[in-house]
Scaffold this active site. Sequence first.
Site, PDB file in Angstrom:
ATOM      1  N   HIS A  47       0.648   4.433  -2.619  1.00  0.00           N
ATOM      2  CA  HIS A  47       0.405   5.802  -2.175  1.00  0.00           C
ATOM      3  C   HIS A  47       1.570   6.723  -2.535  1.00  0.00           C
ATOM      4  O   HIS A  47       1.362   7.913  -2.796  1.00  0.00           O
ATOM      5  CB  HIS A  47       0.158   5.834  -0.664  1.00  0.00           C
TER       6      HIS A  47
ATOM      7  N   ASN B 174      -3.117   9.008   4.430  1.00  0.00           N
ATOM      8  CA  ASN B 174      -1.890   8.273   4.729  1.00  0.00           C
ATOM      9  C   ASN B 174      -1.659   8.016   6.218  1.00  0.00           C
ATOM     10  O   ASN B 174      -0.653   7.413   6.590  1.00  0.00           O
ATOM     11  CB  ASN B 174      -0.681   9.034   4.167  1.00  0.00           C
TER      12      ASN B 174
ATOM     13  N   HIS C  47      -5.576  -5.785  -2.950  1.00  0.00           N
ATOM     14  CA  HIS C  47      -6.388  -5.935  -1.734  1.00  0.00           C
ATOM     15  C   HIS C  47      -6.631  -7.401  -1.394  1.00  0.00           C
ATOM     16  O   HIS C  47      -7.311  -7.697  -0.404  1.00  0.00           O
ATOM     17  CB  HIS C  47      -7.734  -5.215  -1.896  1.00  0.00           C
TER      18      HIS C  47
ATOM     19  N   ARG D 237       0.835  -1.206   0.000  1.00  0.00           N
ATOM     20  CA  ARG D 237       0.000   0.000   0.000  1.00  0.00           C
ATOM     21  C   ARG D 237       0.872   1.261   0.000  1.00  0.00           C
ATOM     22  O   ARG D 237       0.556   2.259  -0.655  1.00  0.00           O
ATOM     23  CB  ARG D 237      -0.920  -0.021   1.225  1.00  0.00           C
TER      24      ARG D 237
END
Length: 336
Positions: A75, A100, A197, A71
Site C-alpha cells: 500500500h 488503509n 495473499h 500489505r
Amino acid sequence: MKKTWSSSLLGLFLSITLILTLLSSTLPSVHAQGTSFGFYARTCPNVETIVRSTVQSHFQSDPTVAPALLRMHFHDCFVQGCDASILINGPNSEKSAFPNRLLRGFDVIDDAKSKLEAACAGVVSCADIIALAARDSVALTNGAGWPVPLGRRDGTVSLASDTNNLPAFTDSIQVQVQKFADKGLNTQDLVTLVGGHTIGTAACQFFSYRLYNFSNTTATGADPTIDPAFVTQLRALCPQNGDGSRRVALDTGSQDTFDDSYYRNLQNGRGVLESDQKLWTDPATRDIARRYSGTIRGLLGLRFDVEFARSMVKMSNVGVKSGSQGEIRTVCTAVN
C-alpha cells in the site's frame, strides 16, 4: 509457523544466496533508482539485524503481524512511491483513507525506528524499514528471503485522496493490469505479488456479496466461479447479515505459511476475494497463475519464491526518493 527463528535465519541466508544470483537481471534498474545493496554498510551496519529482531519479537506475540507488514509495504509503494507516506498521521493522510483503515503493524515500524535512532540517529529511513520488515515477514512464515536494496528516503506528502488508484477487491483484471502498469509493473508482477495473499485474512464484508448476491446468475445465489463446497464453508463463516468484521483465511488450509498453495486454491475455485479468483478465470492472467499452481512443471513452470522476490525488489523501487529528495524522518509518523 512452528519453525524456529534460527532455522528461519538459516533458510533466509540460503535463499538469499540463490535469489541474489537469480535477481541479476533486476540489478541495473535497482541502482538506476538510487537504491543499492549494502547502502548502510558504513553508516548503520546493523540495520538489518535490528529490523529483523524487532519483527521477530512482534511476530512471536502476534503472528498476524506478518501479512500486515507485507500489505503495508504494498500500500505504501502504490501511493507516492515507496516513501513511507503511509505512516504519516493526520486527518487527511493516506493512513486515514478507506483502503488503509484496516492496515496494521505500525507499532512494529515505530519500534524498529526507535531502536535504529538509538544505534545510528538520522541515518535509516522509515521507507527502508518497511521494505526490510516485509521481507522478514515472508521469511518468518517459512517463505524465502531476498536481498533488499536500500537507500530510500522518506516522503513529506501524504494525502488520502491519492489512494484512489490502489488496486481494489472488485477490480477487473484489465483494471488491475493497468494499475500495475502505471507503476512500471507488468502482468506477471501482478499475478506474483497478489500471491502474497498466501498469508493473511480478509474480512467477510469484502467478499460476502459473492455468497449471496448472484441470484440472477445461479440457483444458489452464489458467484458461479466459487466451488460449491467452498460456498457452504464460507457461508458458515460469513452468514448473511452476519458480522462483517469476521476474518477468513485468504489461502484456505495454508494461511500461516508462505507458499504456492494460494494458486492451487484459485485453480479449485477457492479464491476468497473476487479480484483474486479472476486471476484464474481471466485468460489474461490464467497462464501465469497455472505456472505457479504446479500444473505446469519443468522449464515452463515458475518458482513462486524466486519470482516473488524478483517482483518485490521491482515494486520496492517504485517512485523511490533518493539523494536530496525527501528526508530521513526522526519519527515515522510525522515529517521533520
